[in-house]
Scaffold this motif. Structure first.
Motif, PDB file in Angstrom:
ATOM      1  N   GLN A   5       0.826  -1.204   0.000  1.00 27.69           N
ATOM      2  CA  GLN A   5       0.000   0.000   0.000  1.00 27.69           C
ATOM      3  C   GLN A   5       0.866   1.263   0.000  1.00 27.69           C
ATOM      4  OE1 GLN A   5      -0.266  -2.639   1.990  1.00 27.69           O
ATOM      5  NE2 GLN A   5      -2.315  -3.471   1.634  1.00 27.69           N
ATOM      6  N   GLY A   9       0.910   3.715  -3.057  1.00 25.41           N
ATOM      7  CA  GLY A   9       0.427   5.038  -2.686  1.00 25.41           C
ATOM      8  C   GLY A   9       1.453   6.120  -2.957  1.00 25.41           C
ATOM      9  N   LEU A 154      -7.544  -2.438  -1.955  1.00 29.22           N
ATOM     10  CA  LEU A 154      -6.219  -1.899  -2.258  1.00 29.22           C
ATOM     11  C   LEU A 154      -6.346  -0.562  -2.984  1.00 29.22           C
ATOM     12  CD1 LEU A 154      -3.140  -2.117  -2.327  1.00 29.22           C
ATOM     13  CD2 LEU A 154      -3.375  -3.496  -4.426  1.00 29.22           C
ATOM     14  N   GLN A 157      -7.013   2.047  -0.472  1.00 27.01           N
ATOM     15  CA  GLN A 157      -5.823   2.319   0.335  1.00 27.01           C
ATOM     16  C   GLN A 157      -4.828   3.187  -0.437  1.00 27.01           C
ATOM     17  OE1 GLN A 157      -4.994  -1.848   1.029  1.00 27.01           O
ATOM     18  NE2 GLN A 157      -5.696  -1.729   3.157  1.00 27.01           N
ATOM     19  N   VAL A 158      -4.683   2.929  -1.720  1.00 24.51           N
ATOM     20  CA  VAL A 158      -3.803   3.749  -2.558  1.00 24.51           C
ATOM     21  C   VAL A 158      -4.354   5.164  -2.658  1.00 24.51           C
ATOM     22  CG1 VAL A 158      -2.900   4.063  -4.913  1.00 24.51           C
ATOM     23  CG2 VAL A 158      -2.864   1.784  -3.838  1.00 24.51           C
TER      24      VAL A 158
END
Length: 167
Positions: A5, A9, A154, A157-158
């Motif tokens: 992540q 990110g 995911l 989260q990014v």
């Protein structure tokens, strides 16, 4: 080591424009393919076995991706293996066509990258963090999977780290 992540990110901070992401969906695979075409010509003896530079870089990359995520690592293993299989015939060509194709694809891929960053208004991620060079292929794979509706958690989260995508 940063988590999946965090890696995606942080890379995503430099890739919020949809136009930039779209140029990367073609540019990064072209660059990876070109590098594999170039490296596949390097023969490395390992005991009684001979591997090429492309095989070595795919192996090392896949091990890294598997450490970040087993499922994405397996997807990357399949995609990189396909690219490597495609690179082998080019690496077997005579010197001039091999080099012309490999370098041409490499340059065109980077032109797409820099065009995307022009749209983005930001420098490429690897300028600030060299790990962006190995995260880039994973990032575009994840972005493609996000577009297909996969890995929703995911993706969130990014987005929490990088911010929303801009048109």
């Amino acid at each position: 080591m940063k988590t999946l992540q965090q890696q995606l990110g942080n890379y995503g901070l430099y890739h919020r424009s949809k136009r930039n992401v779209l140029t990367h969906l073609l540019g990064i695979p072209l660059i990876v393919f070109a590098v594999l075409c170039l490296l596949a010509r390097i023969q490395i003896p390992l005991g009684g076995l001979v591997i090429d530079g492309g095989q070595l870089i795919v192996f090392v990359s896949v091990v890294y991706y598997l450490m970040l995520s087993v499922s994405l690592g397996l997807i990357m293993a399949v995609l990189l293996t396909i690219l490597l299989v495609g690179a082998q015939p080019i690496a077997a060509m005579a010197f001039t066509p091999w080099l012309t194709i490999s370098v041409g694809l490499f340059v065109f891929g980077w032109i797409l990258q820099f065009a995307g960053h022009y749209f983005e208004g930001k420098k490429p991620a690897f300028i600030d963090d060299i790990s962006g060079l190995i995260i880039g292929p994973l990032y575009v794979t994840a972005e493609l999977l996000f577009m297909l509706g996969c890995y929703k958690k995911l993706e969130q989260q990014v987005t929490d780290i990088a911010g929303p995508t801009k048109p």
